[in-house]
Design an enzyme around this catalytic site. Sequence first.
Site, PDB file in Angstrom:
ATOM      1  N   ASP A  57       1.691   5.435  -0.013  1.00 54.65           N
ATOM      2  CA  ASP A  57       0.326   5.923   0.236  1.00 54.65           C
ATOM      3  C   ASP A  57      -0.070   5.811   1.695  1.00 54.65           C
ATOM      4  O   ASP A  57       0.560   5.100   2.478  1.00 54.65           O
ATOM      5  CB  ASP A  57      -0.685   5.159  -0.628  1.00 54.65           C
ATOM      6  CG  ASP A  57      -0.693   3.659  -0.350  1.00 54.65           C
ATOM      7  OD1 ASP A  57       0.391   3.075  -0.194  1.00 54.65           O
ATOM      8  OD2 ASP A  57      -1.794   3.070  -0.263  1.00 54.65           O
ATOM      9  N   GLU A  82      -0.677   0.599  -1.506  1.00 56.96           N
ATOM     10  CA  GLU A  82      -0.691  -0.592  -0.665  1.00 56.96           C
ATOM     11  C   GLU A  82      -2.049  -0.765  -0.001  1.00 56.96           C
ATOM     12  O   GLU A  82      -2.571  -1.869   0.128  1.00 56.96           O
ATOM     13  CB  GLU A  82       0.400  -0.464   0.421  1.00 56.96           C
ATOM     14  CG  GLU A  82       0.651  -1.749   1.201  1.00 56.96           C
ATOM     15  CD  GLU A  82      -0.159  -1.882   2.473  1.00 56.96           C
ATOM     16  OE1 GLU A  82      -0.143  -2.977   3.063  1.00 56.96           O
ATOM     17  OE2 GLU A  82      -0.822  -0.928   2.899  1.00 56.96           O
TER      18      GLU A  82
HETATM   19 ZN   LIG Z   1       1.009   0.198   5.844  1.00 52.17          ZN
END
Ligand SMILES: [Zn+2]
Length: 486
Positions: A78, A145
């Site tokens: 992401d 994340e």
């Molecule tokens: Zn990162």
Amino acid sequence: MTFVSDLEPKELWLHFDKILTIPRGSKNEKAMADYVLEVADKHGLKSKQDAASNIVVSKPGTAGNESKPTTILQSHLDMVNEKNTDVEHDFTKDPIKPRQEQGYLYATGTTLGSDNGIGVAAALSIMASNSIEHGPMEFLFTVDEETGLTGASNLGSDMLQGKQLINMDTEEEGSLYVGCAGGAGLNLKLPLNYISTPADSKALGIKLQGLRGGHSGVDIHLQRGNAVKLLARALNAAYKNSKFHLTGLTGGNMHNAIPREAFATVIVSSAEKDAFTQSLHDQIKALQAEFKPAEPDMNLAISDENSPHKIFDEATTQKVLNLLNALPHGVISMSYDIPDLVETSSNLATVKIDNGEMVIHVSNRSSVDSAMAGIQERVTSIGLISGAKVEEVEGYPGWKPDLDSHVLKISKEVHQDVLGKEPAIKAVHAGLECGIIGEKYPGMDMVSLGPQIEFPHSPDERIRIESVEDFYKLLTGILQRLAKDD
Ligand SMILES: [Zn+2]
């Protein structure tokens, strides 16, 4: 395809050029995951996905290295979608528009997603390669994340066989990272007692704004002002000169950001109004001078408001001011092991009023578990003294530096041999997925490295193009050395 495909190393940038066209904001990584699976398929590599949608692709060791220890190469799928307000861009379908300037690659008014797109591109390029020598590989691609490390937190317990891992999510050429902070938080809930507003009183809206804020991990050592703390401090001092009642005090809106703004509503008797206003201005003026280098744009505005029907009673007003004033904010301690590393910090992150309670969120970080417990207990004690209920918010573990790590030793040697200089060994006072992965897979030997990325998570994000070549040389060099290793 853009000019990005012609940069060196070509095999890596080709994938990054493709990645620029794939929507991949946090929690929306499906298309990006599909591309990874497609590349795995194309090269006949086995892949699996867990319930959280994290992917592991396995690749056998190259000829003669089939039975060597497995190395895990980790990146996250992401990116943070941020754009300047004057830019037309739909992150769910528009490709990122790359731009090259003075040796750096930028997007155009948006984040670039080199965090962690370059890591993903490096992994894809090694998956696809038949010339890079390496032992057995597991390529771990995590999801989500950036909004709380939830992909890593939900990583399946049967996804990985390897015992050594290279994370590619740090952003500083010339440095190897060996540790990160864990995070934890507390909600302090202070009951609010109200009385009705006395006649002949004035309501004043108070705004403290213009502070710089920043990330509560990576910017905490800059000693910027916390708008909530400073407003509470000024009000607390002003209270000694002219009594008032609060009817509200709020500020901050994210657990991982230093509050840039704080707001209060104060009820003061008509007779006291001017004295109070003067006193608060004096207090803020002193803070502006005290914080000038860090907070040049801090400003206070006081405006007349309509009187509310009810206000905090005297004891509640005093408790709110004393509690906010007593809570810690900023660096609590520095590391004994790693120079200039903040070991433990606290951020008074948000204050809001909810259902007759003031809810204060304090977010703490530390790379040492016992120090984390210590700061959590200290904040809890302050909350309990003031009569607040204290609730723990689930956190994530830190990654304590292991300076005897084997992967670190190899990485240092290769850095010296391939790039001709010794790397700096560092740790970061923010979360990395390594902390969580290390807890799920105990004994994992880890190091984190990456190219030079600046201003990530903002439309100013940029990557130094030449640093990608060095990063790739270092990475493939480490894999080769680990394959030769017994
Ligand atoms: Zn990162």
